[in-house]
Design a protein around this motif. Structure first.
Motif, mmCIF file in Angstrom:
data_model
loop_
_atom_site.group_PDB
_atom_site.id
_atom_site.type_symbol
_atom_site.label_atom_id
_atom_site.label_comp_id
_atom_site.label_asym_id
_atom_site.label_seq_id
_atom_site.Cartn_x
_atom_site.Cartn_y
_atom_site.Cartn_z
ATOM 1 N N ASN A 32 4.552 -1.242 -11.699
ATOM 2 C CA ASN A 32 4.092 -2.312 -11.150
ATOM 3 C C ASN A 32 4.744 -2.893 -9.834
ATOM 4 O O ASN A 32 5.971 -2.369 -9.834
ATOM 5 C CB ASN A 32 4.172 -3.704 -12.152
ATOM 6 N N ILE A 33 4.405 -3.542 -9.110
ATOM 7 C CA ILE A 33 5.272 -3.874 -7.732
ATOM 8 C C ILE A 33 4.912 -5.116 -7.358
ATOM 9 O O ILE A 33 3.532 -5.653 -7.582
ATOM 10 C CB ILE A 33 4.741 -3.060 -6.360
ATOM 11 N N LYS A 34 5.875 -6.262 -6.917
ATOM 12 C CA LYS A 34 5.602 -7.380 -6.696
ATOM 13 C C LYS A 34 6.377 -7.641 -5.234
ATOM 14 O O LYS A 34 7.745 -7.676 -5.573
ATOM 15 C CB LYS A 34 6.304 -8.379 -7.835
ATOM 16 N N ILE A 35 5.733 -8.092 -4.480
ATOM 17 C CA ILE A 35 6.206 -8.096 -2.995
ATOM 18 C C ILE A 35 6.131 -9.789 -2.577
ATOM 19 O O ILE A 35 5.072 -10.018 -2.502
ATOM 20 C CB ILE A 35 5.803 -7.227 -1.995
ATOM 21 N N THR A 36 7.090 -10.051 -2.030
ATOM 22 C CA THR A 36 7.131 -11.460 -1.459
ATOM 23 C C THR A 36 7.768 -11.529 -0.148
ATOM 24 O O THR A 36 8.628 -10.921 0.286
ATOM 25 C CB THR A 36 7.859 -12.455 -2.281
ATOM 26 N N LYS A 37 7.265 -12.527 0.564
ATOM 27 C CA LYS A 37 7.943 -12.501 2.183
ATOM 28 C C LYS A 37 8.480 -13.983 2.141
ATOM 29 O O LYS A 37 7.782 -14.877 1.896
ATOM 30 C CB LYS A 37 6.707 -12.257 3.029
ATOM 31 N N LYS A 38 9.707 -13.962 2.899
ATOM 32 C CA LYS A 38 10.247 -15.416 3.191
ATOM 33 C C LYS A 38 11.071 -15.248 4.525
ATOM 34 O O LYS A 38 11.662 -14.436 4.422
ATOM 35 C CB LYS A 38 11.150 -15.725 1.867
ATOM 36 N N GLU A 95 15.612 4.680 2.858
ATOM 37 C CA GLU A 95 15.402 5.347 3.876
ATOM 38 C C GLU A 95 14.015 5.943 4.112
ATOM 39 O O GLU A 95 13.453 6.131 5.336
ATOM 40 C CB GLU A 95 16.298 6.705 3.641
ATOM 41 N N MET A 96 13.191 6.108 3.101
ATOM 42 C CA MET A 96 11.869 6.367 3.286
ATOM 43 C C MET A 96 11.051 5.415 4.117
ATOM 44 O O MET A 96 9.913 5.694 4.695
ATOM 45 C CB MET A 96 11.272 6.788 2.139
ATOM 46 N N LEU A 97 11.344 4.200 3.927
ATOM 47 C CA LEU A 97 10.655 2.972 4.353
ATOM 48 C C LEU A 97 11.084 2.493 5.743
ATOM 49 O O LEU A 97 10.765 1.481 6.227
ATOM 50 C CB LEU A 97 10.887 1.549 3.274
ATOM 51 N N MET A 98 12.042 3.167 6.325
ATOM 52 C CA MET A 98 12.602 3.009 7.539
ATOM 53 C C MET A 98 11.463 2.594 8.549
ATOM 54 O O MET A 98 11.648 1.731 9.476
ATOM 55 C CB MET A 98 13.539 4.195 8.020
ATOM 56 N N ASP A 99 10.501 3.600 8.664
ATOM 57 C CA ASP A 99 9.478 3.369 9.725
ATOM 58 C C ASP A 99 8.550 1.920 9.419
ATOM 59 O O ASP A 99 7.702 1.802 10.480
ATOM 60 C CB ASP A 99 8.598 4.765 9.839
ATOM 61 N N LYS A 100 8.785 1.718 8.315
ATOM 62 C CA LYS A 100 8.005 0.137 7.942
ATOM 63 C C LYS A 100 8.693 -0.826 8.354
ATOM 64 O O LYS A 100 8.179 -1.877 8.372
ATOM 65 C CB LYS A 100 7.675 0.346 6.569
ATOM 66 N N GLN A 101 10.025 -0.818 8.588
ATOM 67 C CA GLN A 101 10.796 -1.753 9.115
ATOM 68 C C GLN A 101 10.811 -2.019 10.717
ATOM 69 O O GLN A 101 10.393 -1.066 11.317
ATOM 70 C CB GLN A 101 12.246 -1.918 8.597
ATOM 71 N N TYR A 143 0.801 -1.203 0.108
ATOM 72 C CA TYR A 143 0.067 -0.197 0.029
ATOM 73 C C TYR A 143 0.725 1.267 -0.213
ATOM 74 O O TYR A 143 0.495 2.416 -0.638
ATOM 75 C CB TYR A 143 -0.855 -0.105 1.079
ATOM 76 N N TYR A 144 1.879 1.327 0.902
ATOM 77 C CA TYR A 144 2.718 2.588 1.035
ATOM 78 C C TYR A 144 3.703 2.695 -0.258
ATOM 79 O O TYR A 144 3.628 3.868 -0.828
ATOM 80 C CB TYR A 144 3.790 2.239 2.054
ATOM 81 N N VAL A 145 4.117 1.703 -0.868
ATOM 82 C CA VAL A 145 4.785 1.811 -2.142
ATOM 83 C C VAL A 145 3.934 2.313 -3.235
ATOM 84 O O VAL A 145 4.207 3.236 -4.140
ATOM 85 C CB VAL A 145 5.605 0.586 -2.419
ATOM 86 N N GLN A 146 2.681 1.533 -3.348
ATOM 87 C CA GLN A 146 1.729 2.127 -4.055
ATOM 88 C C GLN A 146 1.373 3.716 -4.407
ATOM 89 O O GLN A 146 1.268 4.179 -5.267
ATOM 90 C CB GLN A 146 0.559 1.285 -4.410
ATOM 91 N N LYS A 147 1.254 4.093 -3.116
ATOM 92 C CA LYS A 147 0.858 5.281 -2.769
ATOM 93 C C LYS A 147 1.918 6.421 -3.537
ATOM 94 O O LYS A 147 1.437 7.585 -3.581
ATOM 95 C CB LYS A 147 0.575 5.568 -1.362
#
Length: 205
Positions: A17-23, A65-71, A7-11
């Protein structure tokens, strides 16, 4: 988590296009830049620097750096570039002589149409043959269209002849590769006496 990162990256509205996977505890994001935002002036899809098809290390670090608060201490975010898979097209057009078009006019029109199509793509790992035929058939003076893809590997085509690569790859209509038959495909557009990424044959009717 994956949902909030998507959601954050799309915003941010920077990517087509965005593809996010979790492992395990790692979120891997493959980001496809919005190419239309990267061209200026007389530049088009076929003349833009191919480096622009991917994010630079500087852009990745800035975004991280912009995503730091999402980590968090338990989740790591990795930003990845897709792998470029180049392909070409051999195009045969039947054109009405009554259109009074010149060959260079047709080549220019084809270039404009294909450039706009490739810059507008959101599904970047599949190029349907029917899409190419349809957009070229709409060019003034064109009666029929036949398009054959030029690929590096047979696996880059699906069972009905469409370009199809993996979700971790991006199909790019540019030259600079060797095709299935061992021919070098030049990174040029419909250049006479050169096997280009787009080659146009015209039959007048």
């Amino acid at each position: 988590d994956k949902k909030s990162l998507t959601y954050y990256v799309q915003k941010m509205n920077l990517f087509s296009n965005i593809k996010i996977t979790k492992k395990n505890n790692v979120l891997s994001a493959i980001l496809y830049p919005r190419l239309r935002d990267k061209i200026f002036g007389d530049t088009d899809y076929f003349s833009m620097n191919t480096d622009l098809f991917l994010m630079t290390d500087v852009e990745k670090n800035r975004l991280l750096e912009m995503l730091m608060d999402k980590q968090s201490n338990s989740i790591e975010i990795r930003l990845l570039n897709p792998t470029i898979v180049k392909f070409g097209i051999n195009i045969t057009l039947e054109v009405f002589t009554s259109s009074k078009l010149k060959e260079e006019d047709i080549s220019t029109n084809v270039r404009e149409v294909l450039s706009d199509y490739m810059l507008s793509l959101k599904r970047l790992n599949k190029i349907p043959d029917s899409d190419i035929t349809k957009i070229l058939d709409n060019i003034n003076g064109v009666d029929t269209v036949k398009a054959d893809f030029i690929v590096q590997q047979a696996s880059h085509l699906d069972d009905i002849g469409n370009i199809l690569v993996s979700d971790e790859e991006i199909a790019v209509l540019r030259g600079g590769f060797t095709d299935l038959n061992g021919n070098f495909v030049d990174d040029s557009f419909d250049r006479e006496s050169t096997y280009s990424c787009v080659n146009i044959s015209i039959k007048w009717i």
